[in-house]
Write a protein that holds these residues in place. Structure first.
Motif, mmCIF file in Angstrom:
data_model
loop_
_atom_site.group_PDB
_atom_site.id
_atom_site.type_symbol
_atom_site.label_atom_id
_atom_site.label_comp_id
_atom_site.label_asym_id
_atom_site.label_seq_id
_atom_site.Cartn_x
_atom_site.Cartn_y
_atom_site.Cartn_z
ATOM 1 N N GLN A 18 0.815 -1.201 0.000
ATOM 2 C CA GLN A 18 0.000 0.000 0.000
ATOM 3 C C GLN A 18 0.855 1.261 0.000
ATOM 4 O OE1 GLN A 18 -2.518 -0.535 3.408
ATOM 5 N NE2 GLN A 18 -4.208 -1.298 2.158
ATOM 6 N N ILE A 19 1.908 1.248 0.785
ATOM 7 C CA ILE A 19 2.726 2.449 0.902
ATOM 8 C C ILE A 19 3.542 2.702 -0.362
ATOM 9 C CG2 ILE A 19 4.661 3.448 2.185
ATOM 10 C CD1 ILE A 19 3.521 2.048 4.666
ATOM 11 N N VAL A 20 4.055 1.651 -0.969
ATOM 12 C CA VAL A 20 4.933 1.798 -2.127
ATOM 13 C C VAL A 20 4.173 1.600 -3.439
ATOM 14 C CG1 VAL A 20 6.987 0.874 -3.248
ATOM 15 C CG2 VAL A 20 6.916 1.061 -0.783
ATOM 16 N N GLY A 21 3.227 0.667 -3.462
ATOM 17 C CA GLY A 21 2.556 0.322 -4.711
ATOM 18 C C GLY A 21 1.580 1.360 -5.214
ATOM 19 N N ILE A 22 0.897 2.049 -4.319
ATOM 20 C CA ILE A 22 -0.092 3.038 -4.760
ATOM 21 C C ILE A 22 0.564 4.193 -5.517
ATOM 22 C CG2 ILE A 22 -1.761 4.750 -3.933
ATOM 23 C CD1 ILE A 22 -2.734 2.692 -1.946
ATOM 24 N N PRO A 23 1.669 4.793 -5.041
ATOM 25 C CA PRO A 23 2.272 5.864 -5.842
ATOM 26 C C PRO A 23 2.805 5.387 -7.190
ATOM 27 C CG PRO A 23 3.194 5.864 -3.626
ATOM 28 C CD PRO A 23 2.332 4.682 -3.736
ATOM 29 N N ILE A 24 3.381 4.195 -7.221
ATOM 30 C CA ILE A 24 3.923 3.686 -8.482
ATOM 31 C C ILE A 24 2.799 3.404 -9.471
ATOM 32 C CG2 ILE A 24 5.150 1.732 -9.517
ATOM 33 C CD1 ILE A 24 6.880 1.692 -6.973
ATOM 34 N N MET A 25 1.720 2.789 -9.005
ATOM 35 C CA MET A 25 0.602 2.503 -9.895
ATOM 36 C C MET A 25 -0.116 3.782 -10.329
ATOM 37 S SD MET A 25 -1.144 -1.005 -8.878
ATOM 38 C CE MET A 25 -0.239 -2.536 -8.952
ATOM 39 N N ALA A 26 -0.173 4.786 -9.469
ATOM 40 C CA ALA A 26 -0.767 6.064 -9.869
ATOM 41 C C ALA A 26 0.071 6.718 -10.959
ATOM 42 C CB ALA A 26 -0.882 6.986 -8.665
ATOM 43 N N PHE A 27 1.379 6.643 -10.824
ATOM 44 C CA PHE A 27 2.268 7.185 -11.858
ATOM 45 C C PHE A 27 2.065 6.449 -13.180
ATOM 46 C CE2 PHE A 27 6.434 7.138 -14.004
ATOM 47 C CZ PHE A 27 6.565 8.491 -14.250
ATOM 48 N N LEU A 28 1.961 5.124 -13.153
ATOM 49 C CA LEU A 28 1.757 4.356 -14.376
ATOM 50 C C LEU A 28 0.374 4.599 -14.975
ATOM 51 C CD1 LEU A 28 3.534 1.041 -13.401
ATOM 52 C CD2 LEU A 28 4.310 2.748 -15.046
ATOM 53 N N CYS A 29 -0.613 4.873 -14.143
ATOM 54 C CA CYS A 29 -1.947 5.225 -14.650
ATOM 55 C C CYS A 29 -1.910 6.566 -15.371
ATOM 56 C CB CYS A 29 -2.935 5.244 -13.488
ATOM 57 S SG CYS A 29 -4.651 5.421 -13.968
ATOM 58 N N ILE A 30 -1.158 7.529 -14.845
ATOM 59 C CA ILE A 30 -1.000 8.828 -15.511
ATOM 60 C C ILE A 30 -0.257 8.645 -16.836
ATOM 61 C CG2 ILE A 30 0.166 11.070 -15.333
ATOM 62 C CD1 ILE A 30 -0.538 11.009 -12.350
ATOM 63 N N ILE A 31 0.753 7.773 -16.856
ATOM 64 C CA ILE A 31 1.457 7.463 -18.107
ATOM 65 C C ILE A 31 0.475 6.878 -19.120
ATOM 66 C CG2 ILE A 31 3.226 5.967 -19.140
ATOM 67 C CD1 ILE A 31 4.451 8.237 -17.658
ATOM 68 N N GLY A 32 -0.441 6.017 -18.665
ATOM 69 C CA GLY A 32 -1.461 5.460 -19.552
ATOM 70 C C GLY A 32 -2.358 6.534 -20.136
ATOM 71 N N PHE A 33 -2.735 7.536 -19.305
ATOM 72 C CA PHE A 33 -3.528 8.647 -19.834
ATOM 73 C C PHE A 33 -2.745 9.421 -20.895
ATOM 74 C CE2 PHE A 33 -6.270 8.597 -15.914
ATOM 75 C CZ PHE A 33 -7.458 8.401 -16.591
ATOM 76 N N LEU A 34 -1.451 9.618 -20.671
ATOM 77 C CA LEU A 34 -0.636 10.326 -21.658
ATOM 78 C C LEU A 34 -0.512 9.532 -22.956
ATOM 79 C CD1 LEU A 34 2.226 11.779 -19.453
ATOM 80 C CD2 LEU A 34 0.365 13.015 -20.544
ATOM 81 N N ILE A 35 -0.317 8.215 -22.851
ATOM 82 C CA ILE A 35 -0.248 7.377 -24.053
ATOM 83 C C ILE A 35 -1.572 7.426 -24.792
ATOM 84 C CG2 ILE A 35 -0.064 4.988 -24.869
ATOM 85 C CD1 ILE A 35 1.971 4.522 -22.637
ATOM 86 N N LEU A 36 -2.666 7.372 -24.063
ATOM 87 C CA LEU A 36 -3.991 7.428 -24.673
ATOM 88 C C LEU A 36 -4.236 8.773 -25.341
ATOM 89 C CD1 LEU A 36 -6.512 5.695 -24.961
ATOM 90 C CD2 LEU A 36 -7.354 6.690 -22.857
ATOM 91 N N LEU A 37 -3.759 9.838 -24.733
ATOM 92 C CA LEU A 37 -3.941 11.166 -25.306
ATOM 93 C C LEU A 37 -3.143 11.341 -26.589
ATOM 94 C CD1 LEU A 37 -5.122 14.033 -24.940
ATOM 95 C CD2 LEU A 37 -3.010 14.606 -23.758
ATOM 96 N N THR A 38 -1.947 10.792 -26.623
ATOM 97 C CA THR A 38 -1.085 10.981 -27.789
ATOM 98 C C THR A 38 -1.221 9.870 -28.816
ATOM 99 O OG1 THR A 38 0.749 9.869 -26.683
ATOM 100 C CG2 THR A 38 0.613 12.258 -26.449
ATOM 101 N N ALA A 39 -2.186 8.972 -28.659
ATOM 102 C CA ALA A 39 -2.298 7.821 -29.560
ATOM 103 C C ALA A 39 -2.763 8.209 -30.962
ATOM 104 C CB ALA A 39 -3.253 6.789 -28.968
ATOM 105 N N GLY A 40 -3.612 9.214 -31.067
ATOM 106 C CA GLY A 40 -4.140 9.562 -32.382
ATOM 107 C C GLY A 40 -5.005 8.444 -32.928
ATOM 108 N N LYS A 41 -4.704 7.986 -34.162
ATOM 109 C CA LYS A 41 -5.469 6.896 -34.769
ATOM 110 C C LYS A 41 -4.753 5.551 -34.661
ATOM 111 C CE LYS A 41 -7.977 9.585 -38.157
ATOM 112 N NZ LYS A 41 -8.296 9.739 -39.581
ATOM 113 N N ASN A 42 -3.651 5.509 -33.965
ATOM 114 C CA ASN A 42 -2.885 4.278 -33.830
ATOM 115 C C ASN A 42 -3.598 3.333 -32.861
ATOM 116 O OD1 ASN A 42 -0.987 2.283 -33.530
ATOM 117 N ND2 ASN A 42 0.721 3.676 -33.170
ATOM 118 N N PRO A 43 -4.136 2.212 -33.351
ATOM 119 C CA PRO A 43 -4.896 1.330 -32.457
ATOM 120 C C PRO A 43 -4.024 0.618 -31.417
ATOM 121 C CG PRO A 43 -4.736 0.360 -34.635
ATOM 122 C CD PRO A 43 -4.152 1.746 -34.732
ATOM 123 N N LEU A 44 -2.773 0.366 -31.737
ATOM 124 C CA LEU A 44 -1.897 -0.304 -30.768
ATOM 125 C C LEU A 44 -1.609 0.590 -29.576
ATOM 126 C CD1 LEU A 44 0.606 -2.051 -33.206
ATOM 127 C CD2 LEU A 44 -1.328 -3.058 -32.008
#
Length: 160
Positions: A18-44
């Motif tokens: 809980q102490i270590v995993g929540i910040p790391i997973m929150a960071f990776l979730c934000i990275i996922g939002f950035l990848i999704l935002l910059t994906a354009g029409k690329n389905p992968l």
């Protein structure tokens, strides 16, 4: 359910997650939002962004609420006799979680500034391509949201 040293070990491992995993997973979730935002029409890239957001978002909730669900739905009630070592473990690792949040806080400022200026550069160099203009505008508008999430999340979880 678990008694003795094994139960203490499992409780300590869950608390450390809980102490270590929540910040790391929150960071990776934000990275996922950035990848999704910059994906354009690329389905992968869209699929990768969706997977990051869904998997790490669910992971945050599972890690945060696993002990609550275990104690709510298990027939055994927690005993109060073995709490000394768990409390010592939690107190010794609390600073480590705060350091991770503080590091993410300091690392988010240059990332957000770079993201904003990259979005501005993409917006002005786009020419007549509307999709690229929207991508630059999205990066510019999403950067304050990322900064707000990076600053508000630790205070909501009570780490800073």
């Amino acid at each position: 359910m678990f008694n003795g040293k094994i139960g203490e070990l499992i409780e300590q491992a869950v608390r450390l997650l809980q102490i270590v995993g929540i910040p790391i997973m929150a960071f990776l979730c934000i990275i996922g939002f950035l990848i999704l935002l910059t994906a354009g029409k690329n389905p992968l890239r869209k699929r990768l962004g969706y997977k990051f957001v869904i998997v790490f978002g669910i992971g945050i909730l599972l890690i945060a609420y696993a002990p609550l669900l275990r104690y709510t739905y298990s027939p055994d009630t927690p005993t109060e006799g073995n709490t000394d070592s768990v409390e010592e473990m939690v107190n010794s690792t609390m600073n480590f979680g705060a350091y991770i949040f503080k590091g993410l806080w300091y690392a988010s400022i240059p990332v957000v500034v770079t993201m904003f200026y990259t979005g501005m550069n993409v917006r002005f160099v786009a020419g007549k391509n509307p999709q690229t203009k929207r991508l630059g505008l999205g990066l510019m508008l999403f950067s304050p949201l990322v900064l707000a999430i990076a600053f508000v999340l630790p205070s909501l979880l009570g780490k800073l």
